[in-house]
Structures are given as C-alpha cells and as structure tokens.
Design a protein around this motif. Sequence first.
Motif, mmCIF file in Angstrom:
data_model
loop_
_atom_site.group_PDB
_atom_site.id
_atom_site.type_symbol
_atom_site.label_atom_id
_atom_site.label_comp_id
_atom_site.label_asym_id
_atom_site.label_seq_id
_atom_site.Cartn_x
_atom_site.Cartn_y
_atom_site.Cartn_z
ATOM 1 N N TYR A 50 0.739 -1.230 0.047
ATOM 2 C CA TYR A 50 -0.040 -0.148 -0.127
ATOM 3 C C TYR A 50 0.986 1.240 -0.030
ATOM 4 O O TYR A 50 2.088 1.161 0.387
ATOM 5 C CB TYR A 50 -0.981 0.107 1.219
ATOM 6 N N SER A 51 0.225 2.523 -0.357
ATOM 7 C CA SER A 51 1.118 3.660 -0.542
ATOM 8 C C SER A 51 2.465 3.832 0.209
ATOM 9 O O SER A 51 3.597 4.018 -0.263
ATOM 10 C CB SER A 51 0.155 4.760 -0.851
ATOM 11 N N VAL A 52 2.120 3.854 1.606
ATOM 12 C CA VAL A 52 3.125 4.123 2.502
ATOM 13 C C VAL A 52 4.304 2.900 2.562
ATOM 14 O O VAL A 52 5.295 3.379 2.598
ATOM 15 C CB VAL A 52 2.619 4.286 4.050
ATOM 16 N N CYS A 65 6.326 3.511 -0.333
ATOM 17 C CA CYS A 65 7.088 4.704 -0.191
ATOM 18 C C CYS A 65 8.531 4.288 0.661
ATOM 19 O O CYS A 65 9.549 4.489 0.227
ATOM 20 C CB CYS A 65 6.458 5.816 0.648
ATOM 21 N N LYS A 101 8.542 10.797 -1.953
ATOM 22 C CA LYS A 101 7.630 11.647 -1.596
ATOM 23 C C LYS A 101 6.344 10.833 -1.578
ATOM 24 O O LYS A 101 6.119 10.261 -2.854
ATOM 25 C CB LYS A 101 7.392 13.090 -2.167
ATOM 26 N N LEU A 102 5.375 11.098 -0.633
ATOM 27 C CA LEU A 102 4.010 10.167 -0.864
ATOM 28 C C LEU A 102 3.281 10.622 -2.037
ATOM 29 O O LEU A 102 2.606 9.827 -2.841
ATOM 30 C CB LEU A 102 3.187 10.339 0.371
ATOM 31 N N GLY A 103 3.127 12.010 -2.180
ATOM 32 C CA GLY A 103 2.742 12.661 -3.235
ATOM 33 C C GLY A 103 3.039 11.822 -4.572
ATOM 34 O O GLY A 103 2.206 11.680 -5.511
ATOM 35 N N VAL A 104 4.238 11.590 -5.058
ATOM 36 C CA VAL A 104 4.586 11.148 -6.181
ATOM 37 C C VAL A 104 4.163 9.780 -6.272
ATOM 38 O O VAL A 104 3.863 9.476 -7.295
ATOM 39 C CB VAL A 104 6.329 11.196 -6.249
ATOM 40 N N HIS A 134 1.805 8.254 -4.714
ATOM 41 C CA HIS A 134 0.184 8.182 -4.937
ATOM 42 C C HIS A 134 0.014 8.584 -6.362
ATOM 43 O O HIS A 134 -0.956 7.723 -6.926
ATOM 44 C CB HIS A 134 -0.202 9.379 -3.847
ATOM 45 N N ALA A 135 0.532 9.464 -7.024
ATOM 46 C CA ALA A 135 0.358 9.695 -8.307
ATOM 47 C C ALA A 135 0.653 8.689 -9.158
ATOM 48 O O ALA A 135 -0.229 8.319 -10.117
ATOM 49 C CB ALA A 135 0.977 11.178 -8.737
ATOM 50 N N ASN A 184 -1.693 5.691 -8.946
ATOM 51 C CA ASN A 184 -3.173 5.904 -9.545
ATOM 52 C C ASN A 184 -2.943 5.785 -11.121
ATOM 53 O O ASN A 184 -3.810 5.258 -11.816
ATOM 54 C CB ASN A 184 -3.283 7.585 -9.116
#
Lengths: 884, 110
Positions: B25-27, B30, B42-45, B47-48, B51
């Motif tokens: 999962y995302s974290v 990461c 970065k989480l944002g990267v 996550h994108a 997606n």
Amino acid sequence: MISKTKSTNRAQPPRWASRLLEWYCKPSLYEDLQGDLVEYFERNVEKKGAVRAKLIYVMDVLKFFRSYTVQKPQIFKRMKQLYMFGNYFKTSVRSMARNKLFTTINVVGLAVSMSVGLLLISLLYEIGQVDSFHTNKSRIYRIISKRQTSNGGARDFATASMVAAERVRGEVPGVEKVVVLNGGLRGDVGVDDRMVTVAGFWASEQFFEVFSFELKRGNPLTALYAPNAVVLTESSAKKLFGSADPVGKTISFESTGRSASAGDNVEYTVTGVMQDIPHNSHLQFDLLVSYSTYQKSGSDAVSRDWADMMSDNVYVLLDQSNARTVLDSNLERISKEENEASEDAGTTVTAAAQAFTDIVPGPALINWRGPSLDVKVVWILSSLAFVILLSACFNYTNLSIARSLRRSKEVGIRKVVGAQPGHIFSQFVLEAVLVSMLSLLISLPLYWVIRGEFLQLEEFAGGLLKLNISLPAFGWFLFFSVVVGLVAGFLPALAFSKMRSLQLSGRLMSRPVKGLGLRRTLIVLQYAFSLAFITAAGIAYKQFHYSVNFDLGYDTKNVLNIDLQQNNPEVVIEKLRQVKEVEDIAQSFSVLSTGYYWYTRARYLTDSAYFNFNSIDENYIPLLDHKLLAGNNFHHMAADVKSAGVIVNEKFIERLGIGSPEEAIGKIVYFNGVKESVLGVVEDFHYGMLDSPVEPFVFRYTPQNYKVVHVKLRDGVLLAAMDEISRTWNELDQGHPLKAEFYDQHIEAAYQEYLTMVKVVGFLAFISLSIASLGLLGMVVFTTESRLKEISIRKVLGATEGSLFYLLSRGFVMLLILASLLAVPATTWVFEHVVLSETIYKAPVGPLELLSGVFLVLLIALLAIATQTTKAARTNPVKILRSE
Amino acid sequence: MKGTNLGEFEELVLLTIAALMEEAYSVAVCDELTKHTGREVKLGVVHAVLNRLEEKGYVKSGLGEATNVRGGRRKRFYTITSGGKATLLKAREQRDQLWSMIPDVVFKGI
C-alpha cells in the motif's frame, strides 16, 4: 474504546485540513489518502513533534490538490439535493396543513409584522434617495446655528447669520461657493388677469452652480444676478404664461411678504425656467428671486448682525480637498470672535456645518419651512418595527420548538437513513423561509393599507416620501423575507439538527426537549414590549391632553383666528362686525403658543438683546383676557404710527433689571432704533410651546404688520357663526378660500406630534399585542394538549375544575406579571429621561396611565388562557384515558 | 510516459508492488523505495504513480480492513496484474537485449 480514548490524548491532525481534503477529494480516493496522511502524521509526531507534524499534514493536504484527486463538480449530487429539497418542501407543506392553528398563528403574526417591516424598508429606501440627485451632494454643507440664552434655553436653527456667510466666503480656505437662501418669499403673482399664489426663495447668484437643478431656459451663471430677476419652475411658468416662452417677460407681486406695503408695484423679469423640483428634494419652491432684490428692498436692509440669524439659509460648496475639518474649526473660531464682540453678552450664537446628506433625515431645526424628517423619528420607528418583527419571529421559534415532539419521528427516521445535521438544519430553515414567503404574500396588501394611513400623518410625509413599491424596493422586500425566515427558523432548526436519533425514534421523550427557559424568556419579552408600547401611547396621549388644556395665562375660548391673506384688515373687520354672532375683534401679527417665534432687537440703557414679540392692536389684550399688572392697554392710533409704546411681560422687566411692574411704566426702550416707552406690564403667559420656559416678551403696536384677525364668538352659536363668516369672506375675497381656525384647534395642531406619536405607537402596540397574544394562545393550546392525560388523571383522583384551571394558568400569569414589572418602569423612565427630557412642562403620569394598559393586556391574555384551560379541565377523562 | 511504456520511476514502483506482494500500500511502497534507492521518496509522487499505473491497468487495488491506526482509515492495497507482469518482463527483456549488445570492452577497468 480504550484505544479511542488513548488516541484523543495524542496529537490530532488539524480538523479543518481534513475537512478541506474531504471537500475536494474524490470520494473513491479519499479514505486511503486520508489514512496515509494520518499514518505519516503519527510518524512525524513521534519523530519531529506535534507542531511540525501538523504543519506537514497541512502542507500535504494542500499538495494533494491535483487534477486526479479533485472531484469534478457533480451535477448528479446537486440533483439529489434538489430532490431532497422537493421532499423537504412536501413534508413542510404537509406538516403546515396538519397543524392549521399553528400555521395560521405563524403566518398571520409574521405577515402583520412584516407589513410594518416593509413600510420601514420602503421608508428607509426613499429616505436614502432624498436629495441624492445633486451631483455635489458630498461637498455641500449647510451652516446651522445654536442660539443659547442666559437662562439656559438653547434652540437649534436651520438658519445662519449673513455675517457667517460672508466671513466663510472670505476667510475659509477650501470654500468654493456660498449660496444664501431666504425662505420668506410668498405671495400672489399676477400676469395679465391671472393670479397665482406662490412660495419660494430669494436666492444668491451661484444657486445653479451649487445645486443640480437644471435650468431649461436662460443662463445658469447669470439668471439670479441682477435685482428683480426671477426664475420660475416649469409648472409655475405654465400656470402663469401657458405655453408661451416666459423668458424676458415681466411679472409683479401683490405682496412679497418682505415689505409690509402690499403690492410694491415692482416688475420682476423672468430670466430663466428650471425643471420642476423632484419630490425628494428638501428644497421645494415655485420660484426664485435674485437675492440682490432682497438686499435692496424695504426699509430695513439685510442685517450685518451676528445675532440676526433667523432668516437666511446658508449653503457652502467645498472644493475637492475634503475641507470639512477646516470649515468646522473656522466656524468655531468665527463664532467665538463674534460672540465676544456682541453687545448682548447673555446670548450666544454658535454656527456649525451640517453635511448636505444629514439634512434629511436630520435633527429637528427651527425656521425651516421645507419638508423635513427628524432622524430621531426614523430611529424610533426602525427600532419599534424591529421589535415587532422580532416578536413575530419569537412566535415561530416558540411554537416550532414546542411542537418538536410531533416532528421528532420524521427527524429520527431521516437521521437513521443517513441525514447529516446539516441536512436537517437546512430542511427546517427552508420550512421557515417558506412560511415567511407565504407571509410576504399576505403582508403586501396589508402594507398597502398601512402605507395609505401612514402618508396621512403629515409629520412624516411632507411630500418627501411616496412609498411606492419600486423594483429595488421589492428586491429588498424579498431579501428581507428570506432573512426573517432565517432568523425565525434558526433556533428550531438548530434544536432539531442536534437531536439524537436514538432519543427521537424511541419513546424516551414524554416532554418536549429543552428550551423551556428560552420559551418563557421569549414570552416575557414579547409581553414586555407590548406593554411598553401601550404605556408609551398612554403617556404620549396624556402629554398631548395636558399640553392642549394647559393654562396658558390667557383665554382662547371661542376665539377664531382668520388669516388675512393680504386683504385690507379694515375692510375685513368692517364686514365681520356685521356678523351678529361676533362679540369682539382684534388683530395681530402671529398666533402665539403655536410654535412660531418672532424676534426683535431691543436696547435698554446699555443692555441689548433679542426678544420674542408680537404686534397687536388695542383690542387684543382684552379679547384674549391677558392680565395687566400695571399701566394701560394701547389706544387706537393711526395706521402709520411709528412709536405707540410697548406692553411687556414680567420676565422682560426682570431681564432688563427694571424693577417692579409699576416702576417699569414709562421707561424708554429702543426697538431696532425706534424709541418706545413701556405702556403696561402683563402677567407672564405661555406664548411658546410647552417644551420651553417662559422668556421675556414684548407686545408692539405696528398696524402695518397685522396678518391675523382674532374673532371672539358668542357661546353656543359657533356653527352658525362659521357659516356666516365664511359667507362674508367669500364676498370679500373671491381669490382665496377662507383660512380660519379656532385658537384651540391651532394649539392642538401645534402639539400634533404627540397625537401622531399616540397614533403610531398605538398602532404598533395593537400589532405587537396581537402577535404576543397569538403566540400565547399557541403556547397555551400546546401545553394543555400535551398535559391532557395528566389533567384527566388528576380529575379522576378528584381535582376540581377550579384547581385545574389554577394549575394550568399559574405559570402563564406569572410570566405576564414579570413582563409588566419589567416594562412599565422602563417605559416611564424612557419617557422621563429621553423622549420628554427637553420638555419643561410635563404631564404628571399617574397609576391610571401605567396600570390601565397592564390590566388590558392581562385581561386579553387571561381570556386566551381561560378559553383553553377550561376546555381542557372540562373534558371527560374517560375519553382521554380509554386508549391507554 | 504515455502508452504501454513504463517510466523509470513507474517501473520501480511496479517492481516494489510485486516484491511486497500482499502488503503493497502507498506508505509501504514509499518506505521500501526509500530503503532501496537511498533517495527520499515523497508520498505525493508515489500516490500519483500508483493512480496512473492503475489507470494503465498494470495494478489493481482494493481496500483492506479497518484498524486502530491511521485514524481508523482503511488501507488501499495494490496487486500487480498479468498485464503489469508482462510489461515488467518486457522491459527487463529489452534491457537484457541492450546489455547483451554492449561489448565487454566498455566496462573494462571499472
């Protein structure tokens, strides 16, 4: 549960940021994204501390605002909400239809109070429009004066001294233009065989440069320059000249009111025609005559005296540099200098600037003949209307909260199905707005009715207001009704949205939720306001009655005052003497005790001051039964007599320090330079209104000044006498209808403001009492209905009808008594210290005025309570208890 | 980046998902990436990218069970699809081919 309590002890991410995320994020991505952020947050709390963790959380929330996370504006979701709106609407209508009594109470109460609110909105809207057409309105100021006499009397005048006008023009930086207006111009204008009665101003040259009145013909820069120039409005030009072009033609005045010699035979040349004056202008006139005419006419030329400030209106146009403060400080300085130089040390005149937009509505000022609107009146009316409106909103709030039990199942089911508090809140607010919209519909015809009545009250109308429903005003009406709905619905909606669904769906509540204290408070407030209105109307009426029947110190019984209207007094008197009902006839310059003041300057030895005066003939003092303390009455003298002596009052000799009335006889006093000896001294009497003390007063004998004929009629034949007199008058003067009024009516008219107050406040009292009673009725119906079982059981156990009645009414009666204890002393205090604070002679307020209102209200309220409680107390307990 | 081609970072994320198996999962992705690449991810990267990979059909996702951590929020677990596996294999094949074309001389002396 344990972990939950643990987590609350730990740092939490900022809630607003989470809400923001929830708001923008697609629902499909929201949960795990939020979880990720929280996971990071918890990690950061361990590593970096709570503060930085929160900061990072917020930053992350902001950073995740990206094209793929943001939800598209969802039309489907909106439609779902609209669908719910439809559902809210349906349930609201059904619930209203089910409770016809409560709906009627709500709608009628709101409609009645809203009609008052609507009146106020259009009033305020139109007041805002008054004088708004002047392009220079933000830069024009009027110079007004405060005159203070040595015995503490102070009066505010709309006028200022010519000295002020000239010094402001010459000395004050930032002053562009100064316009002087003198409002005493009235008379008959003749052109060929046409005769028109007009009123207007003597106006100085720059009139059209300061005010935005459009000159249709003629040159605005020079129209009022030359002496004997006259500018007509379009409609008066039409009356005088028909469709012909009047510019360059001449007109003549039968009388200008300035010089006593009627018809000075001066020809005036028309130099311009201006547009008709808008109804919402505080300057209203038929024509303007150049001020230079005024300066050169008559025996006494324009005064250069600082203390002579009773006739000229001075308007100042400032330049762009916002020089208001400069003007203020200069006026202060000029006033100080002039007062120090004045001979009359006891009286000071202080000039001040008044912004053009503060004239209407503005403070009440003396010597302004045009339309005016006291700003106090506007404030009082606004607050009264506000109170009434609030009272109707209270009704809605009260009844809705009281009835919450009936709606609780609906709310419970909505919540179980998934409605958020916000949804419930919006549902009940919507319902309230619906009710207030319905009320708006009903209130519009009501508004039209009270608008007509309101415009009849001359105190407010004055021609300035028309109170028509214009489009912007209607927009305000709609906005207003939505606001009323929001206010009325706020508390109930809040109460519903906070209910717990478990509590609602079960049978846990046998009594309506909370808010009993709030409801009681609201009832007490409503009744306190109603009582205050009733008491106020009572006191105002008492004051009116007291003022009208006040012993003025002379006798006005059966005295008819006839306005001469420029007719020759001798001819009129000659004719009137032939009417057999006439007992005696006297002449004078003005009618005393009706609020008009005329001043003349007097000098005794080295002491000099302005005094109130009236010009009378030899019959005046006996006719009106003034008491001579010393000396004699006037003797009949020729019409051109210059110095016939004066008769003064006690205050006059006191002011000039002459001594006893007997000593005063024969003393020499100079009036405007004319030497007069004191012929007699009369007892002090009230020549002014009762809001001011008695001051020095002088009767003079100047036959050329007579304007009014006083006719004393025999007792009991007044109607016949009036018929005969009007017939006589019509023979004498075909041009003007008879203007005659009994002295007592004259005085009543002068105190009309109290009567107006009685009417307005009485009307408001009626409305507010009706609303409060409706509300009370609703509450009583509700409480008795919800206690029917209790009552039945008590009855089965042996309670009598009387004891049940006592049980049910006790609470309400206590509330009413509390309301009276609050309202009556408060109103009395307000009248004593605010409304009548400047009035010297006040009517004593007795228990009758104070308590009659209370009794009336208690009676009505008890009636409402009694009808319901006796009904409840008389029901057969079997009917109620059978179903248990 | 468009089409069936994988970007460098996309490939890394996809590989990590495959490596983590059920726990991706995302974290976690990461953390794993940070550990292995040594650079801060970065989480944002991530996550994108996750997606985007899902959009391309290389991974699929489902929500797990709610737990006491994370404020009670559920995790979104990612698993690699057969399409994803094929793309990874293809990418690896392409590289192997390119590697095999490099003469030994080039890396001599390192």
